[in-house]
Design an enzyme around this catalytic site. Structure first.
Site, PDB file in Angstrom:
ATOM      1  N   GLY A 143     -33.748  -6.120  27.152  1.00  0.00           N
ATOM      2  CA  GLY A 143     -32.632  -6.277  26.209  1.00  0.00           C
ATOM      3  C   GLY A 143     -31.981  -5.231  25.496  1.00  0.00           C
TER       4      GLY A 143
ATOM      5  N   LYS B 202     -34.500  -0.721   9.643  1.00  0.00           N
ATOM      6  CA  LYS B 202     -33.917   0.538   8.746  1.00  0.00           C
ATOM      7  C   LYS B 202     -34.383   1.608   8.652  1.00  0.00           C
ATOM      8  CE  LYS B 202     -30.672  -2.484  10.501  1.00  0.00           C
ATOM      9  NZ  LYS B 202     -31.587  -3.059  10.541  1.00  0.00           N
TER      10      LYS B 202
ATOM     11  N   HIS C  50      -9.877   9.662  -1.654  1.00  0.00           N
ATOM     12  CA  HIS C  50     -10.034  10.605  -0.690  1.00  0.00           C
ATOM     13  C   HIS C  50     -11.008  12.047  -1.656  1.00  0.00           C
ATOM     14  CE1 HIS C  50      -8.328  14.249   1.870  1.00  0.00           C
ATOM     15  NE2 HIS C  50      -8.922  15.331   1.329  1.00  0.00           N
TER      16      HIS C  50
ATOM     17  N   ALA D 233     -29.268 -12.513   7.844  1.00  0.00           N
ATOM     18  CA  ALA D 233     -29.737 -13.291   6.249  1.00  0.00           C
ATOM     19  C   ALA D 233     -28.800 -13.247   5.338  1.00  0.00           C
ATOM     20  CB  ALA D 233     -30.770 -11.610   6.428  1.00  0.00           C
TER      21      ALA D 233
END
Length: 463
Positions: free
Chosen positions: A183, A52, A442, A318
């Site tokens: 893959g 990440k 919002h 995880a």
């Protein structure tokens, strides 16, 4: 040789093991944890966290390149963007180091004894650990196996040299000019997209008919469009045959062979449990395929031996492992616990991200439900517009008779942060009316959840 005797021995300090040990320590259980690498396991060291970090760095760099090319929609222009991959990797390693040090500190705080080395079972209650100072025997009343998983290696493409797993990909100091990913699952697409944004020419091959085969086509379609926009070549129904000094030979859907040029070949065809080399063959544990079979309390077929995390099978996530670890610690402390989770959310950190919780429409129908489906596009969401990321949608699946929410899915930028809302709605037994009647702030992306519920009820407001 002096033995260590304890009430609980945890083998493996990944997310499953370290959470189990910390919680056990908190509950006053005399606990020892054994780990032959750094605490944190695959996730913290060579998986979730470093990947990440690399994805974030790639996104930042890609945005700057767009600005430099004068293609930023908001008119921002920056000249001279460049990246030092070695420095990027050092930054990533710094994050990993902080987290693994944190895990060690938490184990010490919980009064867990840490033994560094590889544990091998001698019998169901005793292991031998090869440490730097010699062999150490540990005898325990209860044992938790949390040895995790490792990348699957293809016989035709053994790891080494130009053929790398995700572990080596996250430690590269030089950017591959041409990268072929074998893959098209979430690991391959996450890393392939990141390297494309960093500047590599990327090709992805997938043996099945669709990339991300675990997701339905509607969720995958926005990801496919982004891959095409980035000129990432994707070939489905394509098998890897062999490699040479110049790249990879593949067989395409029509049976023809083709050569893909590459200086690195990243193999991401799945993960398998770490069960070899630890003496598990000495134990009479029931198996479910390659995995250790467990019940709803993570008990194995042998008394006082538990198994948690990736060694117990899918989903190999995880957060599932952590939840199992926490549960087992509480069971050992005498508390009444059992695995009763209604859903385990899953996130794919592609571009755009995908998040799922519960049942998809097809899965719900396959289970015999008559359903309502509400879908709201981010192209009608104000926050998505202001962030220049309107691709994707939120989808909600509910029973037609009771409006009980069965599943929630989304694809779009940053939708991983909606995963907790999705899981909570299902765990709490929410109905469409509960979500539709909850005020959502919002402007936020979360408004799309409310709008999807309204749509399923037949009266969406903003579409």
């Amino acid at each position: 040789m002096k033995e260590i005797v304890c009430k609980l021995l945890v083998i493996g300090a990944g997310p499953a093991g370290y959470v189990c040990a910390i919680r056990a320590g908190q509950l006053g259980i005399d606990t020892v944890i054994v780990e032959d690498k750094k605490p944190g396991g695959t996730c913290l060291n060579v998986g979730c966290i470093p990947s990440k970090a690399l994805i974030h760095a790639a996104e930042e760099f890609d945005a700057l390149r767009l600005m430099g090319a004068g293609k930023h929609p908001a008119g921002i222009r920056v000249e001279g963007a460049a990246i030092d991959l070695a420095r990027t990797m050092a930054w990533k390693d710094g994050i990993v180091g902080r987290l693994t040090s944190g895990v060690t500190a938490l184990l010490h705080k919980a009064k867990v004894k840490i033994v560094h080395g590889r544990a091998v079972f001698l019998d169901g209650k005793m292991v031998e650990v090869a440490t730097e100072t010699g062999a150490q025997i540990i005898r325990a009343e209860n044992v938790v196996i949390a040895t995790g998983s490792q990348p699957v290696e293809l016989p035709a493409l053994p790891f080494g040299g130009a053929i790398i797993s995700s572990t080596e990909a996250l430690a590269l100091k030089e950017l591959p000019k041409k990268l072929v990913v074998v893959g098209g699952g979430y690991i391959g697409l996450e890393l392939g997209t990141a390297f494309s944004k960093l500047g590599s020419e990327v090709s992805i091959i997938e043996a099945t008919a669709q990339i991300l085969p675990q997701y339905d086509a509607d969720l995958v379609r926005p990801v496919q469009r982004k891959l095409a926009e980035r000129n990432i070549r994707v070939q489905t129904m394509t098998k890897a045959l062999s490699s040479d000094d110049h790249g990879l030979r593949v067989e395409t859907a029509d049976g023809k062979q083709e050569h893909l040029a590459a200086d690195r070949i990243l193999v991401t065809v799945g993960r398998e449990p770490n069960t070899s080399g630890s003496g598990l063959e000495q134990l009479d544990l029931d198996r479910s395929g390659r995995f250790i079979r467990i019940d709803d309390r993570c008990r194995t077929s042998m008394r006082s031996i538990y198994a948690i995390g990736d060694v117990t099978g899918e989903p190999m996530l995880a957060h599932r492992a952590m939840a199992q670890g926490e549960m087992v610690a509480e069971i050992l402390a005498g508390r009444k616990r059992a695995w009763d989770k209604r859903c385990i959310p899953a996130v794919c950190f592609t571009d755009p991200e995908i998040v799922t919780a519960g049942l998809s429409p097809d899965e719900a129908r396959a289970q015999g439900y008559d359903i309502r489906v509400g879908q709201f596009p981010f192209s009608a969401n104000g926050r998505a517009m202001t962030m220049q990321s309107e691709e994707g949608f939120v989808r909600i699946v509910a029973r037609a008779d009771t409006n009980l929410v069965l599943g929630l899915q989304a694809v779009g930028q940053g939708v991983s942060e909606l995963s907790a809302d999705f899981a909570l709605a299902i765990e709490m037994g929410s109905r469409l009316e509960d979500i539709a009647g909850t005020i959502h702030a919002h402007p936020t992306r979360s408004e799309a959840i409310q709008e999807a519920a309204l749509k399923a009820l037949g009266h969406a407001l903003h579409i």
